[in-house]
Design an enzyme around this catalytic site. Sequence first.
Site, PDB file in Angstrom:
ATOM      1  N   SER A 140      33.698  48.557  34.224  1.00 35.40           N
ATOM      2  CA  SER A 140      35.344  49.689  34.910  1.00 35.40           C
ATOM      3  C   SER A 140      35.982  50.791  33.418  1.00 35.40           C
ATOM      4  O   SER A 140      35.427  50.695  32.726  1.00 35.40           O
ATOM      5  CB  SER A 140      36.779  48.734  34.468  1.00 35.40           C
ATOM      6  OG  SER A 140      37.546  49.267  34.538  1.00 35.40           O
ATOM      7  N   TYR A 153      41.407  43.353  28.546  1.00 30.12           N
ATOM      8  CA  TYR A 153      40.685  44.001  29.894  1.00 30.12           C
ATOM      9  C   TYR A 153      39.832  44.442  29.706  1.00 30.12           C
ATOM     10  O   TYR A 153      38.637  44.743  29.858  1.00 30.12           O
ATOM     11  CB  TYR A 153      41.781  44.136  30.995  1.00 30.12           C
ATOM     12  CG  TYR A 153      41.033  44.175  32.291  1.00 30.12           C
ATOM     13  CD1 TYR A 153      40.762  45.663  32.603  1.00 30.12           C
ATOM     14  CD2 TYR A 153      39.840  43.586  32.545  1.00 30.12           C
ATOM     15  CE1 TYR A 153      39.866  46.411  34.285  1.00 30.12           C
ATOM     16  CE2 TYR A 153      39.375  43.928  34.084  1.00 30.12           C
ATOM     17  CZ  TYR A 153      39.663  45.853  34.641  1.00 30.12           C
ATOM     18  OH  TYR A 153      38.707  45.209  35.488  1.00 30.12           O
TER      19      TYR A 153
HETATM   20  N1  LIG Z   1      39.350  46.686  41.824  1.00 30.46           N
HETATM   21  C1  LIG Z   1      39.088  47.258  41.017  1.00 30.46           C
HETATM   22  O1  LIG Z   1      40.085  48.178  40.815  1.00 30.46           O
HETATM   23  C2  LIG Z   1      38.250  47.734  39.904  1.00 30.46           C
HETATM   24  C3  LIG Z   1      37.455  46.286  39.809  1.00 30.46           C
HETATM   25  N2  LIG Z   1      36.261  46.157  38.821  1.00 30.46           N
HETATM   26  C4  LIG Z   1      35.777  45.278  38.743  1.00 30.46           C
HETATM   27  O2  LIG Z   1      34.677  45.175  39.742  1.00 30.46           O
HETATM   28  C5  LIG Z   1      34.890  43.043  39.794  1.00 30.46           C
HETATM   29  C6  LIG Z   1      35.212  43.276  40.993  1.00 30.46           C
HETATM   30  O3  LIG Z   1      36.154  42.441  41.119  1.00 30.46           O
HETATM   31  P1  LIG Z   1      37.057  42.854  41.969  1.00 30.46           P
HETATM   32  O4  LIG Z   1      36.064  42.510  42.776  1.00 30.46           O
HETATM   33  O5  LIG Z   1      37.493  44.175  42.218  1.00 30.46           O
HETATM   34  O6  LIG Z   1      37.987  41.738  41.890  1.00 30.46           O
HETATM   35  P2  LIG Z   1      38.274  40.415  43.259  1.00 30.46           P
HETATM   36  O7  LIG Z   1      39.343  39.699  43.297  1.00 30.46           O
HETATM   37  O8  LIG Z   1      38.527  41.608  45.458  1.00 30.46           O
HETATM   38  O9  LIG Z   1      36.542  39.714  43.446  1.00 30.46           O
HETATM   39  C7  LIG Z   1      36.841  39.241  42.316  1.00 30.46           C
HETATM   40  C8  LIG Z   1      35.962  38.165  42.543  1.00 30.46           C
HETATM   41  O10 LIG Z   1      35.475  37.568  41.466  1.00 30.46           O
HETATM   42  C9  LIG Z   1      34.916  35.826  42.056  1.00 30.46           C
HETATM   43  N3  LIG Z   1      35.601  35.475  40.530  1.00 30.46           N
HETATM   44  C10 LIG Z   1      36.714  35.104  40.437  1.00 30.46           C
HETATM   45  N4  LIG Z   1      36.522  34.169  38.963  1.00 30.46           N
HETATM   46  C11 LIG Z   1      35.985  33.756  39.444  1.00 30.46           C
HETATM   47  C12 LIG Z   1      35.254  32.638  38.633  1.00 30.46           C
HETATM   48  N5  LIG Z   1      35.914  32.235  37.196  1.00 30.46           N
HETATM   49  N6  LIG Z   1      33.971  31.789  39.143  1.00 30.46           N
HETATM   50  C13 LIG Z   1      33.271  32.818  39.691  1.00 30.46           C
HETATM   51  N7  LIG Z   1      33.478  33.606  40.377  1.00 30.46           N
HETATM   52  C14 LIG Z   1      35.154  34.473  39.851  1.00 30.46           C
HETATM   53  C15 LIG Z   1      35.858  36.109  43.555  1.00 30.46           C
HETATM   54  O11 LIG Z   1      35.604  34.281  43.971  1.00 30.46           O
HETATM   55  P3  LIG Z   1      36.820  33.443  43.782  1.00 30.46           P
HETATM   56  O12 LIG Z   1      38.317  33.320  43.921  1.00 30.46           O
HETATM   57  O13 LIG Z   1      36.098  32.470  45.305  1.00 30.46           O
HETATM   58  O14 LIG Z   1      36.480  32.548  42.893  1.00 30.46           O
HETATM   59  C16 LIG Z   1      35.821  37.335  43.619  1.00 30.46           C
HETATM   60  O15 LIG Z   1      34.873  37.437  44.833  1.00 30.46           O
HETATM   61  C17 LIG Z   1      35.582  42.749  38.263  1.00 30.46           C
HETATM   62  O16 LIG Z   1      34.622  42.676  37.342  1.00 30.46           O
HETATM   63  C18 LIG Z   1      36.657  43.629  38.522  1.00 30.46           C
HETATM   64  O17 LIG Z   1      36.462  43.471  36.576  1.00 30.46           O
HETATM   65  C19 LIG Z   1      36.219  47.647  37.847  1.00 30.46           C
HETATM   66  C20 LIG Z   1      37.342  48.663  37.962  1.00 30.46           C
HETATM   67  C21 LIG Z   1      38.533  48.092  38.918  1.00 30.46           C
HETATM   68  N1  LIG Z   2      39.972  46.006  37.480  1.00 34.27           N
HETATM   69  C1  LIG Z   2      41.167  46.351  37.708  1.00 34.27           C
HETATM   70  C2  LIG Z   2      42.526  47.043  36.455  1.00 34.27           C
HETATM   71  O1  LIG Z   2      42.772  45.836  36.481  1.00 34.27           O
HETATM   72  C3  LIG Z   2      40.854  47.809  36.931  1.00 34.27           C
HETATM   73  O2  LIG Z   2      39.347  47.928  36.073  1.00 34.27           O
HETATM   74  O3  LIG Z   2      40.740  49.237  36.729  1.00 34.27           O
END
Ligand SMILES: NC(=O)C1=CN([C@@H]2O[C@H](COP(=O)(O)OP(=O)(O)OC[C@H]3O[C@@H](n4cnc5c(N)ncnc54)[C@H](OP(=O)(O)O)[C@@H]3O)[C@@H](O)[C@H]2O)C=CC1
Ligand SMILES: N[C@@H](C=O)C(=O)O
Length: 262
Positions: A140, A153
């Site tokens: 991120s 984070y």
């Molecule tokens: N959205 C944003 O603004 C940004 C996101 N990111 C990163 O992108 C990645 C994906 O995030 P994003 O799609 O936005 O988030 P979401 O919350 O939409 O999805 C997260 C995913 O991770 C899974 N997950 C969460 N906890 C667990 C766990 N304990 N074990 C297994 N799976 C888990 C969830 O599935 P389930 O609940 O079914 O387990 C879900 O499929 C992350 O690493 C996030 O930090 C980075 C920068 C920006």
């Molecule tokens: N997941 C977002 C913050 O919560 C990000 O990485 O920008």
Amino acid sequence: MTSPSTVLITGASTGIGAIYADRFARRGHALVLVARDKARLEALATRLREETGAAVDILAADLTQPGDLAAVEARLREDARIETLINNAGAALSGPFIDQPTDDVARLVSLNTTALVRLASAIAPRLAQAGKGAIVNIGSVVGLAPEFGMSVYGATKAFVLFLSQGLSMELAPKGVYVQAVLPAGTRTEIWERAGIDTRAMPDLMGVEELVDAALAGFDRRELVTIPPLHDAARWETLNAARQALIADIRQAQVAQRYRTAA
Ligand SMILES: NC(=O)C1=CN([C@@H]2O[C@H](COP(=O)(O)OP(=O)(O)OC[C@H]3O[C@@H](n4cnc5c(N)ncnc54)[C@H](OP(=O)(O)O)[C@@H]3O)[C@@H](O)[C@H]2O)C=CC1
Ligand SMILES: N[C@@H](C=O)C(=O)O
């Protein structure tokens, strides 16, 4: 003709991971989808099988639970069809550090760093032996800047970036591609899950746009892909300044500004 390789995607039940699943299925790959929510995984798998004909397997696992994580590690070690790992599963944690329960902090670190590096560790030796494959780690832009006010984070995402850069130095010569993807705010459930109200935030990037941009970097074999960064020279300048700083470290001599003796 060899059958298309398999892609294992963590955090595939929704958000960025679910779009990665869609895109790799449409590219002809077989998939292994990992997340906790089995019903959502199965629904996605069914849709993708119907829409793309892809072979889709699901592996319900909580990556903060050692037994579940070990099962995913074993799949990565043993299933030679898996040539790409999308290390995507992650969560955010809002609020000031002193208000964050220690167990919540530990759980976030466990998911965003320990699980990610263990999965990379599980697959990397086999890919290096084969001389091919890819590991994509989702970081991120928050990992670049304490100014975002998400200390824990952001620290986990700084770990992801550094690990990716280091693994790329080690594995690229062995034919294994490592990519760090650094999204900024993207429209997924992560915000609601972290209790962050996005209504007061600047507009977020669409999740499909994000993943398609990340895949453009993937196809170019780019090491660090930052879809929201419009001037790539900014990253190059930062990297050059970092390398110049290291070159200026003369570890045997205390810097003049710290010399107290006359
Ligand atoms: N959205 C944003 O603004 C940004 C996101 N990111 C990163 O992108 C990645 C994906 O995030 P994003 O799609 O936005 O988030 P979401 O919350 O939409 O999805 C997260 C995913 O991770 C899974 N997950 C969460 N906890 C667990 C766990 N304990 N074990 C297994 N799976 C888990 C969830 O599935 P389930 O609940 O079914 O387990 C879900 O499929 C992350 O690493 C996030 O930090 C980075 C920068 C920006
Ligand atoms: N997941 C977002 C913050 O919560 C990000 O990485 O920008």
